[in-house]
Each structure stands twice: as structure tokens, then as C-alpha cells.
Design an enzyme around this catalytic site. Structure first.
Site, short mmCIF file in Angstrom:
data_model
loop_
_atom_site.label_atom_id
_atom_site.label_comp_id
_atom_site.label_asym_id
_atom_site.label_seq_id
_atom_site.Cartn_x
_atom_site.Cartn_y
_atom_site.Cartn_z
N TRP A 102 61.48 42.58 40.12
CA TRP A 102 60.58 44.11 39.73
C TRP A 102 61.61 45.30 40.01
O TRP A 102 61.47 46.06 39.38
CB TRP A 102 59.31 43.36 41.05
N ASP A 171 59.63 50.33 46.52
CA ASP A 171 58.38 49.55 46.01
C ASP A 171 57.82 48.38 47.13
O ASP A 171 58.46 47.45 46.98
CB ASP A 171 59.07 48.51 44.88
N LYS A 195 48.34 42.39 46.57
CA LYS A 195 49.36 41.27 47.36
C LYS A 195 48.74 41.30 48.99
O LYS A 195 48.16 40.69 48.88
CB LYS A 195 50.67 41.49 46.95
C1 LIG Z 1 53.78 42.21 42.12
C2 LIG Z 1 54.42 43.19 41.72
C3 LIG Z 1 54.81 44.04 41.28
C4 LIG Z 1 54.09 44.59 39.93
O1 LIG Z 1 52.01 45.11 40.09
P1 LIG Z 1 51.62 45.57 39.09
O2 LIG Z 1 50.70 46.11 40.22
O3 LIG Z 1 51.03 44.23 38.18
O4 LIG Z 1 51.95 46.46 37.99
C5 LIG Z 1 55.83 45.48 41.09
N1 LIG Z 1 57.03 45.44 41.81
C6 LIG Z 1 56.34 43.95 43.08
C7 LIG Z 1 56.95 44.27 44.40
C8 LIG Z 1 55.80 43.28 42.67
O5 LIG Z 1 55.37 42.11 44.05
#
Ligand SMILES: *Cc1c(COP(=O)(O)O)cnc(C)c1O
Length: 359
Positions: A102, A171, A195
């Protein structure tokens, strides 16, 4: 339906009590005489929900008053562009920690807007370790430092917060609300909801006020944090149903005792699972012990030919979505807030039985 434990990395398991509440409230929300999906985001019912959910999140994370909380769309991936657009503020360099899949995607997006200084790189160790912060090569002219506290695919999680003299951007898609965080250390925290917050379609952005209002010229209005901040995230129609689900998750989290209580449970869940993996020669996890994720636990079987049998037997035992990401192989158990200790205990017993029969 029998009790199923869903280890999906995302969209992920929701607490059963929240699903049941969603079912109860589906046809009529409050006294609105319509579903929450069918009412105006500007009506009294939804406005009240929006305000209360923000306050609940502020309480849960102790968000200081000088931070705005935005309820946005586009997923965490849209933030990969919104962060540079809003935070460069005339600078041409940004620092990025490359610790997994990511962060790599965030870097690729930032490179469209500026020079990216990769200040630490975990690629050499296949995303299984994190360099000590002392050894990072931070460019002091950088506009900010971006990192990914928990890398969802390799299961690599920081046990420290980088300390820098520039805005820190995180993030937190797969770790938000799983353990305590000092929000005041950050310039921006963002997370897709699917998540650990709720369902897809909503992205939470927590941003320190002074960083708002400096967007690069000629960018989409919707990508300017100021647009969202000045309109209480209702410049256009927000994702009303995902927002509603998040509101119910926040209430559920408060009922559980908040983030400190969840952190205790999460630490125990992770400990149970890693211990079972480490005690066996049949299962393994390659991540440096210090940086093992509390939320995403990848593990390999000594004999890869048994992978599909493992998955099949697990599903027969009501343990679903354990297949690892294709880049890592093997298995991955995602154990977000909604996964109870019992789910992990059932998984561990299954793993031990499977090893006895096939090891
Ligand atoms: C799942 C995830 C993403 C992507 O998220 P989207 O909502 O599908 O854009 C980005 N960063 C991390 C750490 C993730 O676990």
C-alpha cells in the site's frame, strides 16, 4: 445460520450485533417513515446521525479540537492523490516510507505530483521488517512524511511513531481504532472504512486545521480538503449508508469500552495466533516479531501442496476467507475489531487438528 468466522482482509467481518441492528432499522430509520438509505442527507434525521457519529469518533480517538474530521468517498486510494495535492503547499519533495504494497501505491500516486524521497525501504526484506527510525534518510525540505502504520498484505505493523519536524501522514486503513493513537502527532490520518470501521464507500480523514486550504491550483473541487471541511462533508451527497454503518460501529465500540478495551482484546488475539504459529514447525510467519501486525496475520504451511485442502477443511469448519494475498501466498487471517477472541481460538484449534492429520 451456524456461527461463521470470516477472516477476510476487507471488506471484512462486522460485529453480529451491528448487523442485527442494521436489519432491525433497515425499513424505517428513527421515525423517518423511510429507510436511512432513502432520506435526505440534509434532513434532520441524517444531520443528527452525522453530528453524533463525528462526536463519537472524536471521543473514541481523543481527537483534538484543532482537527477536522471528514467523511469522504474514493477509498484510501483517493487519498493517495489528495494528500500530495493538499499538503505540498508549494514544496516539490515529499518523504515516503516504503514498507509494503500500500505504501508503494501511495508512492506511485505522489510521484505524479512531486519528487518522492523514499526515506526507508523494506523491499529488500520482502516487507518483513522495518528499519530503525535512526537510519531513515528524511529529506528536511520535504513537505511531509507519509507512512503506512499497518501493511495489510504482508502483516507488517509499526510499533513506533516516526518523529519529524514536518506533518506526519498515516494511512491507517487497516489499523484505525484497533489500538490507541496520539492524534496530535499527525498532520493527516486517513482510513477506508471497510476494514475496521464498517463497509466500503466511506473514507475517514482526520486533518489538522492549518493544513487545510492550500490545495494545488486546478485540481478537482472534491479533492480539496477545504471543500469538505467547509461543508461538513456535505458539499455533495455523502455515502449515507456507509456513514450510518460507521455510526453504529462507533456506538458498538463505545459499548465495548472504547479503543483501550479493544486494544487489550486485539493484543490477546494476535498473541494467541502467533504463539500457535511459532510453536509449530508446520506453520510459519516470516515477519520480524517486533513488527508483526495485530490485525493481519499471514502464515505459510510447510507443505504448500496442502494449501487448498487447508482452505477447504477450514471452510467446512466455518472458518472462511483465509486464503493469503497472491503476492505472499499461504494463508492470511485478518482479525479486526469485529473478530472475537473465540474466533481466533476456534481457528487455532482447527490449525492444530489439521497439523495432526496432515503434518
Ligand atoms: C485496503 C487498503 C487500502 C486501499 O483501500 P481502498 O479503500 O480500496 O482504496 C489502502 N491502504 C491500506 C493500508 C489498506 O489496507
Amino acid at each position: 445460520m451456524s456461527q461463521v468466522y470470516n477472516f477476510s482482509a476487507g471488506p471484512a467481518m462486522l460485529p453480529k450485533q451491528v448487523l442485527q441492528l442494521m436489519q432491525q432499522e433497515l425499513l424505517e430509520y428513527n421515525k423517518a417513515r423511510a429507510s436511512v438509505m432513502e432520506i435526505s442527507h440534509r434532513g434532520a434525521d441524517f444531520m443528527e446521525l452525522a453530528q453524533k457519529s463525528e462526536q463519537d469518533l472524536r471521543d473514541l480517538m481523543n481527537i483534538p479540537d484543532n482537527y477536522k474530521v471528514l467523511f469522504m468517498q474514493g477509498g484510501a486510494s483517493a487519498q493517495f492523490s489528495m494528500v500530495p495535492i493538499n499538503l505540498l503547499r508549494g514544496k516539490t519533495i515529499a518523504n515516503y516510507a516504503h514498507t509494503g504494497h500500500w505504501s508503494k501505491k501511495a508512492i506511485a500516486e505522489a510521484q505524479r505530483y512531486c519528487d518522492v524521497n523514499i526515506c526507508t525501504d523494506s523491499l529488500e526484506n520482502q516487507y518483513t521488517n522495518i528499519e530503525d527510525f535512526d537510519s531513515w534518510k528524511i529529506n528536511q525540505s520535504g513537505a511531509y512524511l507519509h507512512y503506512t502504520p499497518n501493511e495489510t498484505i504482508a502483516g507488517l505493523e509499526f510499533d513506533y511513531v516516526p518523529e519529524v519536524d514536518m506533518p506526519l501522514v498515516a494511512d491507517m486503513s487497516s489499523t484505525i481504532l484497533s489500538r490507541e493513537v496520539d492524534v496530535s502527532k499527525y498532520g493527516v490520518i486517513y482510513a477506508g472504512a471497510q476494514k475496521n470501521i464498517g463497509i466500503s464507500g466511506l473514507t475517514i480523514v482526520i486533518v489538522e486545521q492549518s493544513l487545510i486550504g492550500h490545495v494545488v491550483a486546478n485540481q478537482p473541487i472534491l479533492f480539496d480538503y477545504a471543500t469538505q471541511a467547509n461543508n461538513d462533508s456535505m458539499y455533495n451527497t455523502p455515502s449515507t449508508y456507509p456513514w450510518y454503518v460507521a455510526s453504529r460501529i462507533f456506538e458498538w465500540l463505545k459499548d465495548q469500552g472504547g479503543v483501550p478495551a479493544m486494544a487489550k482484546i486485539n493484543a490477546q488475539k494476535a498473541k494467541t495466533l502467533y504463539q500457535a504459529i511459532d510453536e509449530s514447525d508446520f506453520y510459519s510467519n516470516p515477519v520480524a516479531k517486533k513488527y508483526r501486525s495485530w490485525m493481519n496475520v499471514p502464515f505459510l504451511l510447510a507443505n504448500e501442496d496442502l494449501n487448498s485442502l487447508f482452505l477447504q477443511k477450514a471452510a467446512e469448519n466455518n472458518l472462511i476467507t483465509l486464503k493469503g494475498h497472491r503476492s505472499v501466498g499461504g494463508m492470511r487471517a485478518s482479525i479486526y475489531n469485529a473478530m472475537p477472541q473465540e474466533g481466533v481460538d476456534v481457528l487455532v484449534r482447527f490449525m492444530q487438528d489439521f497439523e495432526k492429520e496432515n503434518g
